[in-house]
Design a protein around this motif. Structure first.
Motif, PDB file in Angstrom:
ATOM      1  N   VAL A  95      23.036   8.955  -3.424  1.00  0.00           N
ATOM      2  CA  VAL A  95      22.917   8.389  -4.421  1.00  0.00           C
ATOM      3  C   VAL A  95      23.917  10.111  -5.101  1.00  0.00           C
ATOM      4  CG1 VAL A  95      23.171   6.985  -6.056  1.00  0.00           C
ATOM      5  CG2 VAL A  95      21.856   6.636  -4.812  1.00  0.00           C
ATOM      6  N   GLY A  96      24.832  10.348  -4.786  1.00  0.00           N
ATOM      7  CA  GLY A  96      25.885  11.106  -5.553  1.00  0.00           C
ATOM      8  C   GLY A  96      24.340  12.278  -5.059  1.00  0.00           C
ATOM      9  N   ASP A  97      24.380  13.609  -5.623  1.00  0.00           N
ATOM     10  CA  ASP A  97      23.084  13.814  -5.450  1.00  0.00           C
ATOM     11  C   ASP A  97      21.420  14.311  -4.899  1.00  0.00           C
ATOM     12  OD1 ASP A  97      22.809  15.164  -7.682  1.00  0.00           O
ATOM     13  OD2 ASP A  97      23.244  16.766  -7.901  1.00  0.00           O
ATOM     14  N   GLN A  98      22.213  12.657  -5.430  1.00  0.00           N
ATOM     15  CA  GLN A  98      20.172  12.000  -5.247  1.00  0.00           C
ATOM     16  C   GLN A  98      19.861  11.704  -4.662  1.00  0.00           C
ATOM     17  OE1 GLN A  98      17.975  13.452  -8.737  1.00  0.00           O
ATOM     18  NE2 GLN A  98      20.300  14.265  -8.840  1.00  0.00           N
ATOM     19  N   TYR A  99      17.738  11.484  -4.324  1.00  0.00           N
ATOM     20  CA  TYR A  99      18.089  10.833  -2.671  1.00  0.00           C
ATOM     21  C   TYR A  99      16.558  10.185  -3.608  1.00  0.00           C
ATOM     22  CZ  TYR A  99      20.055  14.639  -0.863  1.00  0.00           C
ATOM     23  OH  TYR A  99      21.642  15.344   0.018  1.00  0.00           O
ATOM     24  N   VAL A 100      16.968   8.879  -2.913  1.00  0.00           N
ATOM     25  CA  VAL A 100      15.805   7.322  -2.808  1.00  0.00           C
ATOM     26  C   VAL A 100      14.818   7.584  -1.773  1.00  0.00           C
ATOM     27  CG1 VAL A 100      15.440   5.339  -4.050  1.00  0.00           C
ATOM     28  CG2 VAL A 100      17.072   6.727  -4.660  1.00  0.00           C
ATOM     29  N   ASN A 123       0.827  -1.289   0.138  1.00  0.00           N
ATOM     30  CA  ASN A 123       0.267   0.235   0.233  1.00  0.00           C
ATOM     31  C   ASN A 123       0.666   1.374  -0.082  1.00  0.00           C
ATOM     32  OD1 ASN A 123      -2.095   1.496   0.025  1.00  0.00           O
ATOM     33  ND2 ASN A 123      -2.796   0.796   1.632  1.00  0.00           N
ATOM     34  N   MET A 124       1.800   1.270   0.860  1.00  0.00           N
ATOM     35  CA  MET A 124       2.850   2.507   1.309  1.00  0.00           C
ATOM     36  C   MET A 124       3.607   2.876  -0.465  1.00  0.00           C
ATOM     37  SD  MET A 124       6.170   2.433   3.305  1.00  0.00           S
ATOM     38  CE  MET A 124       6.811   1.872   2.300  1.00  0.00           C
ATOM     39  N   TYR A 125       4.030   1.522  -1.037  1.00  0.00           N
ATOM     40  CA  TYR A 125       4.887   1.747  -2.529  1.00  0.00           C
ATOM     41  C   TYR A 125       4.101   2.409  -3.742  1.00  0.00           C
ATOM     42  CZ  TYR A 125       9.462   0.216  -0.483  1.00  0.00           C
ATOM     43  OH  TYR A 125       9.988   0.287   0.115  1.00  0.00           O
ATOM     44  N   ARG A 126       2.570   1.971  -3.411  1.00  0.00           N
ATOM     45  CA  ARG A 126       0.800   2.268  -4.491  1.00  0.00           C
ATOM     46  C   ARG A 126       1.210   3.986  -4.429  1.00  0.00           C
ATOM     47  NH1 ARG A 126      -2.886  -3.006  -4.278  1.00  0.00           N
ATOM     48  NH2 ARG A 126      -1.730  -3.922  -6.216  1.00  0.00           N
ATOM     49  N   HIS A 127       1.133   3.969  -2.948  1.00  0.00           N
ATOM     50  CA  HIS A 127       1.323   5.612  -2.421  1.00  0.00           C
ATOM     51  C   HIS A 127       2.185   6.596  -3.156  1.00  0.00           C
ATOM     52  CE1 HIS A 127      -2.518   5.070  -0.563  1.00  0.00           C
ATOM     53  NE2 HIS A 127      -3.173   6.229  -0.420  1.00  0.00           N
ATOM     54  N   LEU A 128       3.968   6.061  -3.318  1.00  0.00           N
ATOM     55  CA  LEU A 128       4.505   6.685  -3.462  1.00  0.00           C
ATOM     56  C   LEU A 128       4.464   7.109  -5.003  1.00  0.00           C
ATOM     57  CD1 LEU A 128       7.392   5.610  -0.708  1.00  0.00           C
ATOM     58  CD2 LEU A 128       6.085   7.832  -1.019  1.00  0.00           C
ATOM     59  N   LYS A 129       4.677   5.452  -5.655  1.00  0.00           N
ATOM     60  CA  LYS A 129       4.767   5.647  -6.964  1.00  0.00           C
ATOM     61  C   LYS A 129       3.637   7.008  -7.376  1.00  0.00           C
ATOM     62  CE  LYS A 129       5.472   1.062  -7.997  1.00  0.00           C
ATOM     63  NZ  LYS A 129       5.219  -0.614  -8.588  1.00  0.00           N
ATOM     64  N   LYS A 130       2.073   6.324  -6.849  1.00  0.00           N
ATOM     65  CA  LYS A 130       1.575   6.844  -7.546  1.00  0.00           C
ATOM     66  C   LYS A 130       1.323   9.335  -7.474  1.00  0.00           C
ATOM     67  CE  LYS A 130      -3.986   7.537  -7.501  1.00  0.00           C
ATOM     68  NZ  LYS A 130      -5.007   7.546  -6.992  1.00  0.00           N
ATOM     69  N   ALA A 131       2.349   9.094  -6.400  1.00  0.00           N
ATOM     70  CA  ALA A 131       3.057  10.784  -6.186  1.00  0.00           C
ATOM     71  C   ALA A 131       3.593  10.849  -6.919  1.00  0.00           C
ATOM     72  CB  ALA A 131       3.229  11.010  -4.682  1.00  0.00           C
ATOM     73  N   GLY A 132       4.492   9.934  -7.884  1.00  0.00           N
ATOM     74  CA  GLY A 132       6.254   9.945  -8.627  1.00  0.00           C
ATOM     75  C   GLY A 132       7.312  10.271  -7.801  1.00  0.00           C
ATOM     76  N   VAL A 133       6.842  10.188  -6.040  1.00  0.00           N
ATOM     77  CA  VAL A 133       8.183  10.126  -5.461  1.00  0.00           C
ATOM     78  C   VAL A 133       8.622   8.786  -5.452  1.00  0.00           C
ATOM     79  CG1 VAL A 133       9.230   9.501  -3.024  1.00  0.00           C
ATOM     80  CG2 VAL A 133       6.511  10.623  -3.460  1.00  0.00           C
ATOM     81  N   PRO A 134      10.557   9.658  -6.251  1.00  0.00           N
ATOM     82  CA  PRO A 134      11.227   8.126  -6.282  1.00  0.00           C
ATOM     83  C   PRO A 134      11.925   6.737  -5.366  1.00  0.00           C
ATOM     84  CG  PRO A 134      12.355  10.617  -5.497  1.00  0.00           C
ATOM     85  CD  PRO A 134      11.004  10.932  -5.381  1.00  0.00           C
ATOM     86  N   ILE A 135      11.389   5.629  -5.919  1.00  0.00           N
ATOM     87  CA  ILE A 135      11.890   5.287  -4.992  1.00  0.00           C
ATOM     88  C   ILE A 135      12.925   3.526  -5.730  1.00  0.00           C
ATOM     89  CG2 ILE A 135      10.124   5.413  -3.641  1.00  0.00           C
ATOM     90  CD1 ILE A 135       8.248   2.891  -5.570  1.00  0.00           C
ATOM     91  N   PRO A 136      12.782   3.102  -5.039  1.00  0.00           N
ATOM     92  CA  PRO A 136      13.904   2.009  -6.067  1.00  0.00           C
ATOM     93  C   PRO A 136      13.229   1.359  -6.977  1.00  0.00           C
ATOM     94  CG  PRO A 136      14.141   2.046  -3.502  1.00  0.00           C
ATOM     95  CD  PRO A 136      13.307   2.500  -3.908  1.00  0.00           C
ATOM     96  N   GLU A 137      13.254   1.380  -8.561  1.00  0.00           N
ATOM     97  CA  GLU A 137      11.874   0.548  -8.858  1.00  0.00           C
ATOM     98  C   GLU A 137      11.563  -0.603  -7.880  1.00  0.00           C
ATOM     99  OE1 GLU A 137      12.793  -1.666 -13.051  1.00  0.00           O
ATOM    100  OE2 GLU A 137      14.511   0.040 -12.465  1.00  0.00           O
ATOM    101  N   THR A 138      10.310  -0.747  -8.390  1.00  0.00           N
ATOM    102  CA  THR A 138      10.012  -1.855  -7.533  1.00  0.00           C
ATOM    103  C   THR A 138       8.856  -2.646  -8.537  1.00  0.00           C
ATOM    104  OG1 THR A 138      10.119  -0.128  -5.229  1.00  0.00           O
ATOM    105  CG2 THR A 138       7.960  -1.901  -5.242  1.00  0.00           C
ATOM    106  N   VAL A 139       8.920  -3.880  -7.523  1.00  0.00           N
ATOM    107  CA  VAL A 139       7.018  -4.900  -7.919  1.00  0.00           C
ATOM    108  C   VAL A 139       6.706  -5.605  -7.288  1.00  0.00           C
ATOM    109  CG1 VAL A 139       8.512  -4.627 -10.604  1.00  0.00           C
ATOM    110  CG2 VAL A 139       8.678  -6.686  -8.981  1.00  0.00           C
ATOM    111  N   PHE A 140       5.690  -5.709  -7.423  1.00  0.00           N
ATOM    112  CA  PHE A 140       4.738  -7.086  -6.529  1.00  0.00           C
ATOM    113  C   PHE A 140       4.703  -8.520  -6.782  1.00  0.00           C
ATOM    114  CE2 PHE A 140       2.432  -2.397  -5.442  1.00  0.00           C
ATOM    115  CZ  PHE A 140       3.759  -2.004  -5.256  1.00  0.00           C
ATOM    116  N   LEU A 141       4.344  -9.150  -6.268  1.00  0.00           N
ATOM    117  CA  LEU A 141       4.426 -10.650  -6.980  1.00  0.00           C
ATOM    118  C   LEU A 141       4.076 -10.923  -5.963  1.00  0.00           C
ATOM    119  CD1 LEU A 141       8.458 -11.306  -6.258  1.00  0.00           C
ATOM    120  CD2 LEU A 141       7.482 -10.374  -8.214  1.00  0.00           C
ATOM    121  N   THR A 142       3.205 -11.736  -5.937  1.00  0.00           N
ATOM    122  CA  THR A 142       1.853 -13.536  -6.033  1.00  0.00           C
ATOM    123  C   THR A 142       2.336 -15.226  -6.268  1.00  0.00           C
ATOM    124  OG1 THR A 142       1.430 -14.019  -8.233  1.00  0.00           O
ATOM    125  CG2 THR A 142       0.682 -12.032  -7.263  1.00  0.00           C
ATOM    126  N   GLU A 143       2.218 -15.579  -5.473  1.00  0.00           N
ATOM    127  CA  GLU A 143       2.458 -16.326  -5.284  1.00  0.00           C
ATOM    128  C   GLU A 143       3.068 -17.443  -6.904  1.00  0.00           C
ATOM    129  OE1 GLU A 143      -0.159 -19.407  -3.567  1.00  0.00           O
ATOM    130  OE2 GLU A 143       1.729 -21.113  -3.273  1.00  0.00           O
TER     131      GLU A 143
END
Lengths: 194, 309
Positions: free
Chosen positions: B254-259, B94-114
């Motif tokens: 990372v350098g002058d970038q923030y994730v 849920n948290m990463y869904r909200h961050l992605k939607k708001a365009g927040v820089p996060i590491p590349e993220t995928v959700f996995l099922t069984e």
């Protein structure tokens, strides 16, 4: 609130972090109007929150308290922790310690105790989008849908000596376990989108 | 005068630094003419009689802290943490869904099922996101249930273990960073900045070793005015994607970038740690809880002096 133009998650099992729960979460994330939302699921399944909301809406509920140790029978005890969903009815003295120890995981977590009024018994009915096969439960079923937005629920009630009802808990009712009449009712209310 | 209730569980008091922070909070409240009481589980029924509730207990939608938050909201109280923040932050999906939607820089993220937990998919993910993959159970906290998978076999083994806890798990690209930051954000404004330093030879701030011992890294505080505005802006953007309460935003530089690595509700506030260079924390918290926004920027020292006069 209009029931039109919204999505209804009919998984029936909405356990936290499981498929039914995530189905609602995904729809919410995509900006769709869906019932139940994640908050509606949690506010219906966490027993003291359910009771508090019902009470604020003027629905009859029993007196309850939260503890992790001492309680006095007769009560319905529900666990409150991330590791188990269990309930126990304790009618007489002598069983409190065993039940408290088990449902609190050694007195660590909380339990919710609902006081059973004298002469009361416990019953349940199936609420299907505000409808119930048994007319006696129809008004409460309507309220469960209106307030909690839980389309499918097994509703635990306390039946008082005089026949009046008190809401006690909402539980899982899987879509696959619906009767033909309940399925027909659902079919009359929804358009499927899978 | 406001009545503030601090909902705590007994384990909250296990570290003297956290207790010290609560004592400071109490002092500041009293000096401003407010009353601050500690509420335990058995005091839950008293919540409606307070004006505001501050939760200092492990939050989880299935724990008693969620009930405390709900009771506060249902009775019109201001509460940290509010129920929505708990619902979003306690579930990393849920948290990463909200961050992605708001365009927040996060590491590349995928959700996995069984269905994703097989060697073929593991190889695909390692090819696309690189090794190691970081796997997280959605309801992990304090670095528990977060592990790195270097091979497809490890990916399957760890993934299956985490799927016992939820029907979705999180896989992320591993970000190697120069610095790891924690920015506390309250009501959309930075509250404090610190670095949680990694214990030697570890890659997580909070580690559990085989004999069950917990290893914490040290905490180094920074003045808000002395850190990059980009760090603060990114943290605020992440916090705003969740809500307007109190959050601890973890970022990697990372350098002058923030994730943004994650946003935590109910962030730790410990004496001489998070407040090292931010003594105003307690004043800001009290003002937020009592709803007095007009004095938000007055430093703690000035408030104390004012009260002493």
């Amino acid at each position: 609130m209009s029931d039109e133009n919204c999505f209804v998650n009919l998984a029936g099992n909405y356990d936290y972090l499981e498929t039914g729960y995530y189905a609602s979460q995904e729809m919410e994330a995509n900006g769709k109007i869906i019932h139940p939302t994640c908050k509606e699921i949690l506010d219906s399944s966490v027993v003291p929150v359910f009771l508090e909301r019902a009470q604020q809406e003027g629905l009859p509920v029993p007196e309850y308290y939260i503890t992790n140790e001492y309680f006095e029978p007769p009560v319905i005890v529900d666990s409150i922790n991330p590791f188990m969903t269990r309930q126990s009815v304790v009618l007489k003295n002598g069983h409190q310690e065993r039940v408290a120890k088990s449902l609190t995981r050694n007195y660590t977590y909380a339990i919710c105790c609902q006081i059973l009024p004298q002469g009361a018994r416990i019953g349940e009915f199936r609420s299907v989008m505000g409808w119930c096969v048994k007319p006696r439960y129809l008004p409460l079923s309507r309220e469960v849908w209106r307030i909690f937005r839980m389309p499918l629920a097994l509703v635990r009630v306390i039946i008082l000596e005089d026949g009046n009802l008190m809401l006690s808990r909402l539980q899982e009712l899987s879509y696959s376990k619906l009767s033909p009449a309940e399925s027909r009712y659902i079919e009359s209310k929804v358009q499927w989108q899978i | 005068m406001a009545n503030i209730g601090v909902y705590i569980e007994r384990y909250t008091l296990s570290r003297s630094e956290e207790m010290g922070a609560l004592m400071k909070l109490g002092q500041v409240a009293h000096m401003q003419g407010h009353r601050l009481d500690f509420l335990f589980r058995a005091d839950m029924y008293k919540i409606p009689h307070y004006d505001a509730i501050f939760i200092r207990a492990l939050t989880d939608p299935l724990n008693s802290s969620y009930i405390a938050s709900c009771l506060a909201e249902l009775n019109g109280l201001r509460v940290i943490d509010d129920t929505n923040s708990i619902i979003i932050c306690c579930d990393k999906v849920n948290m990463y869904r909200h961050l992605k939607k708001a365009g927040v820089p996060i590491p590349e993220t995928v959700f996995l099922t069984e269905a994703d937990l097989n060697i073929k998919r593991g190889i695909e993910l390692i090819d696309s996101l690189g090794a190691p993959l970081v796997l997280k159970a959605p309801n992990s906290s304090f670095s528990l249930y977060v592990e790195r998978a270097y091979t497809a076999e490890e990916f399957v083994r760890i993934g299956k273990k985490y799927l016992r806890r939820a029907d979705l798990i999180v896989a992320q690209r591993f970000v190697r960073s120069e610095f790891d930051w924690r920015v506390g954000v309250l009501a959309g404004e930075p509250l404090y900045v610190c670095q949680y330093l990694f214990p030697k030879k570890r890659w997580k701030i909070h580690n559990y070793v085989e004999d069950g011992k917990e290893i914490y890294g040290n905490v180094k505080g920074f003045e808000l005015s002395k850190v990059s505005s980009k760090l603060l802006d990114t943290a605020v953007q992440a916090a705003n994607a969740i809500g307007k309460g109190l959050y601890g935003v973890d970022l990697k530089q990372v350098g002058d970038q923030y994730v943004v690595i994650e946003v935590n509700d109910n962030p730790t506030i410990a004496e001489d740690e998070e407040d090292q260079k931010a003594p105003h924390i307690y004043d800001r918290l009290i003002h937020y809880l009592v709803g007095d926004k007009s004095r938000d920027d007055i430093p703690l020292k000035e408030v104390i002096l004012h009260n002493i006069k």
